[in-house]
Design an enzyme around this catalytic site. Structure first.
Site, PDB file in Angstrom:
ATOM      1  N   ASP A 183      -5.679  -3.529  -2.671  1.00  0.00           N
ATOM      2  CA  ASP A 183      -4.670  -3.272  -1.638  1.00  0.00           C
ATOM      3  C   ASP A 183      -4.045  -4.556  -1.085  1.00  0.00           C
ATOM      4  O   ASP A 183      -4.743  -5.479  -0.660  1.00  0.00           O
ATOM      5  CB  ASP A 183      -5.362  -2.515  -0.502  1.00  0.00           C
ATOM      6  CG  ASP A 183      -4.408  -1.790   0.414  1.00  0.00           C
ATOM      7  OD1 ASP A 183      -3.271  -2.263   0.572  1.00  0.00           O
ATOM      8  OD2 ASP A 183      -4.809  -0.759   0.978  1.00  0.00           O
ATOM      9  N   SER A 192       0.830  -1.195   0.000  1.00  0.00           N
ATOM     10  CA  SER A 192       0.000   0.000   0.000  1.00  0.00           C
ATOM     11  C   SER A 192       0.874   1.258   0.000  1.00  0.00           C
ATOM     12  O   SER A 192       1.761   1.404  -0.838  1.00  0.00           O
ATOM     13  CB  SER A 192      -0.959  -0.052   1.191  1.00  0.00           C
ATOM     14  OG  SER A 192      -2.018   0.846   1.026  1.00  0.00           O
TER      15      SER A 192
END
Length: 320
Positions: A158, A44
């Protein structure tokens, strides 16, 4: 291991949205100690910062994010209703590409890996080759907020969904010592998400019905005045504990899942050093608080400097 050489250091940079600018402070703090990780694994926001570090563009990234105001952050958001996320992400990653460069992962100055998640199979995807922008963009695609990335027949989101602090990825890259950075490990109380105070006043309820305006481009909001922007930030702010906003619900739910998953992953594969910046009070979308986050990262390194030195000494001793 080769005798007489220094241990290879890997760094695993975890997820955390706006808290992630603390990674810059951590890397700066390590550099001040003379510690420069050789290989980088990121998830991320950790993938974004890690990519800049791996290509020796961390100072440029730091200069950029330190200049953010809350209005600058809003200007980078391209709202796209019904596209798998509230934000398209093109503007953000266009600027990132201009800062880091249009390069492939294998062309970076240090080995780098980014973690993403297959939306439908739940498979953990490691990007170690190919287009850097796509890898970082996929790794950052927080479900519900940033639109997923298509890769062939897959939709990627993610990496925090499956591996919030990618220690396992760092070890697989062939390092001797793993330094992990956990952005969500410090909580003075319970897990919490604090409000984003981007504006000081609100528009009367019902005055602006933004969801009905599917084709509104975000930059056009500025022409409509501060009231329009205020109504938008009110809709997407984190809200309060008694009245959580849309992002609060999504980010808080993701945070709970990540914490539980991270705990089990790290118990099975702990890092040699874990750095935990005190950034609990920085909200999910408060990217304009870079100065605070960076300072927290530097302070976190100082707190464990003796442990880092001991780990490096032990690593050197093992190689003799």
């Amino acid at each position: 291991m080769v005798k007489g050489t220094s241990p290879t250091i890997g760094i695993a940079l975890g997820s955390g949205a706006a808290k992630g600018w603390a990674h810059i402070g951590v890397l700066n703090g390590l550099a001040a100690m003379g510690v420069k990780p050789d290989k980088v694994a990121g998830c991320s926001i950790g993938a974004l910062v890690g990519a800049a570090y791996a290509h020796d563009h961390l100072p440029e990234l730091e200069e950029w994010v330190r200049s953010f105001s809350s209005w600058d952050v809003l200007a980078l958001m391209d709202i796209r209703w019904g596209k798998g996320g509230l934000i398209g992400g093109d503007k953000i990653f266009d600027v990132l590409q201009s800062r880091v460069g249009d390069v492939k992962i294998e062309e970076l100055n240090r080995p780098f890996a980014a973690v993403a998640t297959d939306l439908y199979s739940g498979q953990e995807i490691w990007f170690r080759h190919g287009d850097l922008r796509q890898a970082v963009r996929a790794s950052c695609s927080m479900p519900g907020i940033l639109a997923p990335v298509r890769q062939g027949e897959r939709w990627l989101v993610d990496g925090a969904v499956v591996n919030p602090v990618p220690v396992s990825v760092s070890r697989a890259m062939g390092v001797d010592i793993v330094i992990a950075v956990d952005l969500n490990g410090y909580h003075p109380g319970r897990l919490q998400v604090l409000p984003v105070n981007m504006t000081s006043h609100k528009v009367a309820q019902g005055e602006m019905d933004l969801p009905a305006r599917h084709d509104t481009r975000f930059m056009d909001l500025f022409a409509r005045g501060r009231e329009y922007v205020s109504s938008l930030t009110d809709k997407f702010s984190l809200g309060t504990k008694s009245n959580p906003g849309m992002i609060a619900v999504m980010s808080q739910s993701m945070g709970i899942l990540e914490q539980r998953h991270k705990r089990s992953r790290l118990m099975g594969d702990p890092p040699d050093i874990c750095i935990v910046p005190e950034v609990a009070e920085i909200g999910t979308m408060e990217f304009h608080r870079a100065g605070e986050a960076i300072a927290a990262g530097e302070a976190a390194v100082a707190k464990v400097a003796h442990l880092i030195e001991a780990a490096l000494w032990k690593g050197n001793d093992n190689r003799k």
